[in-house]
Design a protein around this motif. Structure first.
Motif, PDB file in Angstrom:
ATOM      1  N   PRO A   1      -1.068   8.399  -6.096  1.00 45.63           N
ATOM      2  CA  PRO A   1      -1.747   7.549  -6.261  1.00 45.63           C
ATOM      3  C   PRO A   1      -1.798   7.283  -7.737  1.00 45.63           C
ATOM      4  O   PRO A   1      -1.558   6.500  -8.873  1.00 45.63           O
ATOM      5  N   ASP A   2      -2.269   7.562  -8.383  1.00 41.92           N
ATOM      6  CA  ASP A   2      -3.186   7.786  -9.857  1.00 41.92           C
ATOM      7  C   ASP A   2      -1.405   7.879 -10.650  1.00 41.92           C
ATOM      8  O   ASP A   2      -1.278   7.551 -11.860  1.00 41.92           O
TER       9      ASP A   2
ATOM     10  N   PHE B   1       0.975  -0.732 -10.551  1.00 42.01           N
ATOM     11  CA  PHE B   1       0.088  -1.804 -10.167  1.00 42.01           C
ATOM     12  C   PHE B   1       0.180  -2.429  -8.901  1.00 42.01           C
ATOM     13  O   PHE B   1       1.020  -3.463  -8.443  1.00 42.01           O
ATOM     14  N   TYR B   2      -0.866  -2.445  -8.285  1.00 38.65           N
ATOM     15  CA  TYR B   2      -1.221  -3.386  -6.487  1.00 38.65           C
ATOM     16  C   TYR B   2      -2.794  -3.473  -6.465  1.00 38.65           C
ATOM     17  O   TYR B   2      -3.918  -3.426  -6.940  1.00 38.65           O
ATOM     18  N   ALA B   3      -2.527  -4.989  -6.990  1.00 36.45           N
ATOM     19  CA  ALA B   3      -3.880  -5.981  -6.521  1.00 36.45           C
ATOM     20  C   ALA B   3      -4.099  -5.725  -5.024  1.00 36.45           C
ATOM     21  O   ALA B   3      -3.807  -6.906  -4.297  1.00 36.45           O
ATOM     22  N   PHE B   4      -5.588  -5.634  -4.767  1.00 37.96           N
ATOM     23  CA  PHE B   4      -5.844  -5.684  -3.903  1.00 37.96           C
ATOM     24  C   PHE B   4      -6.271  -7.039  -3.044  1.00 37.96           C
ATOM     25  O   PHE B   4      -5.967  -7.238  -3.444  1.00 37.96           O
TER      26      PHE B   4
ATOM     27  N   ALA C   1       0.066   4.640 -11.055  1.00 37.74           N
ATOM     28  CA  ALA C   1      -0.149   4.520 -12.310  1.00 37.74           C
ATOM     29  C   ALA C   1       0.338   4.373 -13.522  1.00 37.74           C
ATOM     30  O   ALA C   1       0.943   3.570 -13.773  1.00 37.74           O
TER      31      ALA C   1
ATOM     32  N   LEU D   1       0.736  -1.685  -0.034  1.00 39.88           N
ATOM     33  CA  LEU D   1      -0.046   0.450  -0.136  1.00 39.88           C
ATOM     34  C   LEU D   1       0.869   1.435  -0.339  1.00 39.88           C
ATOM     35  O   LEU D   1       0.437   2.553  -0.799  1.00 39.88           O
TER      36      LEU D   1
ATOM     37  N   PRO E   1     -10.433  -6.074  -1.936  1.00 39.57           N
ATOM     38  CA  PRO E   1     -11.165  -4.385  -3.070  1.00 39.57           C
ATOM     39  C   PRO E   1     -12.373  -4.054  -2.600  1.00 39.57           C
ATOM     40  O   PRO E   1     -12.882  -4.923  -2.424  1.00 39.57           O
ATOM     41  N   VAL E   2     -12.345  -2.593  -3.176  1.00 37.01           N
ATOM     42  CA  VAL E   2     -13.410  -2.366  -1.902  1.00 37.01           C
ATOM     43  C   VAL E   2     -14.650  -1.964  -3.552  1.00 37.01           C
ATOM     44  O   VAL E   2     -14.432  -1.993  -4.593  1.00 37.01           O
TER      45      VAL E   2
ATOM     46  N   MET F   1       2.147   1.971  -3.754  1.00 40.78           N
ATOM     47  CA  MET F   1       1.265   2.683  -4.678  1.00 40.78           C
ATOM     48  C   MET F   1       0.766   3.739  -3.750  1.00 40.78           C
ATOM     49  O   MET F   1      -0.346   4.788  -4.318  1.00 40.78           O
ATOM     50  N   GLY F   2       1.222   4.384  -2.395  1.00 41.06           N
ATOM     51  CA  GLY F   2       0.775   5.870  -2.421  1.00 41.06           C
ATOM     52  C   GLY F   2      -0.412   6.207  -1.081  1.00 41.06           C
ATOM     53  O   GLY F   2      -1.402   7.231  -1.431  1.00 41.06           O
ATOM     54  N   HIS F   3      -0.948   5.127  -0.586  1.00 41.17           N
ATOM     55  CA  HIS F   3      -1.935   4.586   0.500  1.00 41.17           C
ATOM     56  C   HIS F   3      -1.707   5.835   1.017  1.00 41.17           C
ATOM     57  O   HIS F   3      -0.672   6.520   1.653  1.00 41.17           O
ATOM     58  N   PRO F   4      -3.507   7.460   1.090  1.00 42.78           N
ATOM     59  CA  PRO F   4      -2.394   8.214   1.725  1.00 42.78           C
ATOM     60  C   PRO F   4      -2.343   8.326   3.774  1.00 42.78           C
ATOM     61  O   PRO F   4      -2.521   9.046   3.945  1.00 42.78           O
ATOM     62  N   LYS F   5      -2.990   6.801   4.131  1.00 45.22           N
ATOM     63  CA  LYS F   5      -2.948   6.703   5.635  1.00 45.22           C
ATOM     64  C   LYS F   5      -1.955   6.459   6.207  1.00 45.22           C
ATOM     65  O   LYS F   5      -1.642   6.943   7.275  1.00 45.22           O
TER      66      LYS F   5
END
Lengths: 275, 472
Positions: A75-76, A84-87, A79, A48, A90-91, A51-55
């Motif tokens: 994150p964009d 690429f990060y496969a969750f 990308a 995460l 996934p939400v 990929m740059g997760h803000p948390k």
């Protein structure tokens, strides 16, 4: 020059709690890496954070792709740079059709200079490519009309992640427990699919507890994470050892990291129970 | 914020602002009543329309009720000076019957709204209202041959008095609330539709309304009668240009859905930010009849709108799908009412709201089950999406249940635009703004997929406009 992701002395924390404690890792296009480790070791966090997760807050160290520091990149932008990060989980995005989302995503990733509001890739080309990729992954074309991850079974979610990877054609892909929650047949299918679309074309970082996913994707490197750092790196044989014998030897060899890991896992469990 | 009427509208952010469309057209009203409301104005309106005495009396009686009634307590805060509003304008002499007769300036406005094209491609029957008066109408000959009446309500007073009088003011009497009384006193325009027994119209009938005069109240009055076993889908769209002082839109829509009949009424209203949009909409559904309201609200300073279905006889069904988008300086107080007056009746409310940039949305819904209405089933789902910390959403569900044997479900959820959803979409290369717009479009998808194509496109375009530059 091959595309290279370099992680140097990476430290990160979430809500003041430190999770990664100095991770070093290099993944080149064409290589397959397995990332293993007990629960709470920080594997998903690493994915995460890349990929740059803000948390997550990076407190020390760097992540670069082809020498470009990703620290300030959204994150964009990562990308579009080829990550690429496969969750793992996934939400769901209700109301958004998988195909519409994918056309948008593929357009942006392939044309990183695209400005908002500019044309998407031609529908005809996109459809043709999507259809071919779905055939390759043995997916029902109807699937593309469903809402992103909404009401998907575990297997469907994971295959949708692989489909996205196939469409976005990243340079480096991180697969976060793409095998979890799948039965043996589904894991075999996923493993094959990853091999078909990923191997040689991409650098793969496969986060996994099990060896099934590695059957068709034999790793050149296996990394063991414990207590927020990579404590050992080996070849395929290390993955085999961990599958058959577990983490006891590792825990004994790195008692400090094992203690960190125990505390992190306990916190994770408590947090999960609180939800 | 709902009491602020001095909002500098022109400095407001792009949300809900129609000025991008550049709608404002210079129109020259043929007749404009002076500001304010009293018996003299009502007489003037009635004179202009050359109305029969019964309608004049109905108006005058309604005016008295309007003066007596307090402001409604249900809903937001209305801060309006009723004497600072124009209650009647007459834009043209007489009524346009063909497109050629429609004045150029009005055509230009329609052009900007995309109406002529929409009509050519899609519409079979069109009623378009400009200011207070229907100026253009066309109805397929075969529909009128089959006995369908689709006209403006003023014409209906002259040409179909018996039919009109039987229903007018019976579903929503002037006593109902202050704004229904006001509309009853000064109404003009609106649509009158009668669908004869057993006739099923399989394409939507459409109408357009808009406000184009400063300080002007628009009080259209719509009456739809769907006779036994008949069915109709009526679509009404509203847009309005920007103005710097408040305007009032207060419509009344009455619908009678008779035994075994079906009526769907779809509207997407996109008002200028300074408009008070206070509308009373109610349908009576009789045995085995179905009434569906699809109601989208964008723009306005304050919208208070609660489409209602009264299920009068066994087997009646009421469905309401309501969507509101509240931006800066906007309060969308929207919802629905379902009243079960008979056994074996069923209902459904789906309400969705989006609040952005300090906007406020409220779901206000009533489910009432009258004594004797047994085996009743109703489900209410209301979802609110909040896009930032400045915005607000409230839910006010009212349940009044006088029977035991009922099944009432209510689910409500409020979500901030999900950090995880945003991360998921952005990690695939979408910008944050694109991702937000996609999430919002997905959120309103249940409404959009119920709309005729033209409106679905317009709705998506409106949402797009409202989302532009909204995330940062």
């Amino acid at each position: 020059m091959s595309d290279t992701l370099v992680i140097t002395n990476l430290h990160c924390s979430v809500e003041g709690k430190q999770i990664l404690r100095g991770v070093n890792l290099t993944v080149r296009r064409g290589e397959t890496h397995a990332l293993m480790g007990p629960n709470g070791s920080g594997k998903s966090t690493l994915g995460l954070v890349i990929m740059g997760h803000p948390k997550y807050e990076v407190t020390e160290g760097t992540i670069t792709l082809n020498g470009v520091d990703l620290h300030e990149k959204a994150p964009d932008e990562r990308a579009r740079a080829g990550l690429f990060y496969a969750f793992q989980r996934p939400v769901a995005i209700p109301g958004v059709k998988l195909a519409d989302f994918l056309r948008h995503a593929a357009t942006n990733v392939r044309n990183p200079e695209r400005k908002e509001g500019e044309e998407l890739m031609p529908m005809k080309d996109f459809r043709k490519e999507l259809k071919a990729k779905m055939e390759q992954l043995r997916m029902n074309p109807e699937f593309a009309r469903r809402y992103v991850n909404d009401g998907f079974s575990g297997g469907e979610m994971k295959r949708a992640e692989i489909l996205q990877m196939a469409m976005l054609q990243p340079k480096i892909a991180i697969l976060d427990e793409t095998d979890s929650g799948l039965d043996a047949d589904a894991v075999r299918l996923a493993s094959q699919s990853i091999a078909e679309i990923g191997r040689e074309k991409m650098g793969l970082l496969i986060i996994t507890h099990h060896d099934k996913l590695l059957e068709h994707n034999p790793p050149e490197y296996t990394h063991v994470m414990l207590g927020g750092r990579i404590v050992e790196t080996g070849g395929r044989e290390l993955a085999d050892e961990l599958h058959s014998s577990g983490y006891d030897r590792i825990r004994k060899a790195y008692p400090d990291a094992a203690e960190e890991n125990r505390l992190m896992a306990a916190k994770e469990e408590a947090a999960a129970a609180a939800h | 914020m709902t009491t602020e009427t001095t909002t500098p509208i022109l400095d407001a952010d792009p949300i809900g602002e129609i000025n991008k469309y550049d709608f404002q057209t210079v129109s020259k009203p043929v007749f404009k009543a002076r500001k304010g409301i009293d018996a003299e104005i009502v007489h003037q309106i009635s004179d202009m329309k050359n109305e029969p005495d019964w309608m004049r009396e109905f108006r005058l009686k309604s005016l008295d009720i309007f003066f007596e009634k307090p402001m409604p307590k249900w809903g937001g805060d209305v801060a309006l000076d009723f004497q600072d509003i124009y209650y009647y304008l007459k834009p043209t002499n007489g009524q346009g019957r063909t497109w050629d007769e429609v004045p150029q300036e009005i055509k230009d406005t329609f052009e900007k709204l995309g109406i002529p094209e929409a009509e050519r491609k899609f519409l079979s029957g069109v009623k378009a209202q400009f200011e207070s008066e229907v100026i253009y109408g066309s109805l397929k000959q075969d529909l009128s041959d089959k006995g369908v009446i689709f006209t403006d309500t003023d014409t209906a007073v002259r040409e179909h008095p018996e039919l009109l009088r039987k229903y007018f003011g019976t579903i929503i009497p002037p006593q109902d609330n202050k704004f229904a009384a006001l509309n009853s006193a000064v109404w003009s325009g609106g649509s009158f539709i009668y669908v004869p027994k057993g006739l099923k119209i399989d394409f939507p009938l459409q109408a357009y309304f808009r406000i184009n005069a400063e300080n002007m109240g628009q009080f259209e009055r719509t009456l739809i009668i769907v006779d036994e076993g008949a069915s109709i889908h009526y679509v009404e769209g509203c847009t309005a240009p920007m103005y710097s002082s408040e305007s009032l839109h207060s419509a009344v829509v009455e619908i009678s859905v008779q035994k075994g009949a079906r009526c769907r009424y779809t509207t997407i209203q996109n008002w200028a930010n300074n408009i008070y949009n206070l509308v009373t909409k109610r349908a009576m559904a009789y045995a085995d009849a179905t009434m569906e309201w699809i109601d989208g609200n964008l723009g306005s300073h304050l919208t208070m709108k609660y489409p209602a279905v009264y299920m009068m006889e066994p087997g009646a069904r009421g469905e309401i799908l309501s969507i509101a988008f509240a931006g800066k300086h906007q309060h969308q107080d929207a919802g629905a009412k379902l009243v079960h007056c008979a056994p074996n009746t069923t209902g459904q409310i789906i309400s969705k709201s989006i609040s952005k940039n300090g906007g406020r949305s409220s779901y206000r819904g009533l489910v009432r089950v009258e004594k004797g209405a047994t085996n009743v089933k109703t489900n209410v789902v209301c979802d609110a999406l909040i896009l930032d910390d400045k915005s607000r959403s409230d839910t006010y569900p009212y349940l009044e249940i006088a029977e035991q044997d009922v099944s009432i479900g209510h689910e409500a959820s409020v979500s901030r635009i999900g950090e995880e959803q945003l991360f998921y979409l952005t990690s695939r290369g979408l910008t944050e703004a694109e991702a937000s717009a996609m999430i919002v479009n997905g959120f309103i998808e249940p409404l959009v997929k119920e709309l005729p194509m033209e409106y679905a496109v317009e709705m998506n375009r409106l949402i797009q406009m409202q989302m532009e530059g909204s995330v940062g």
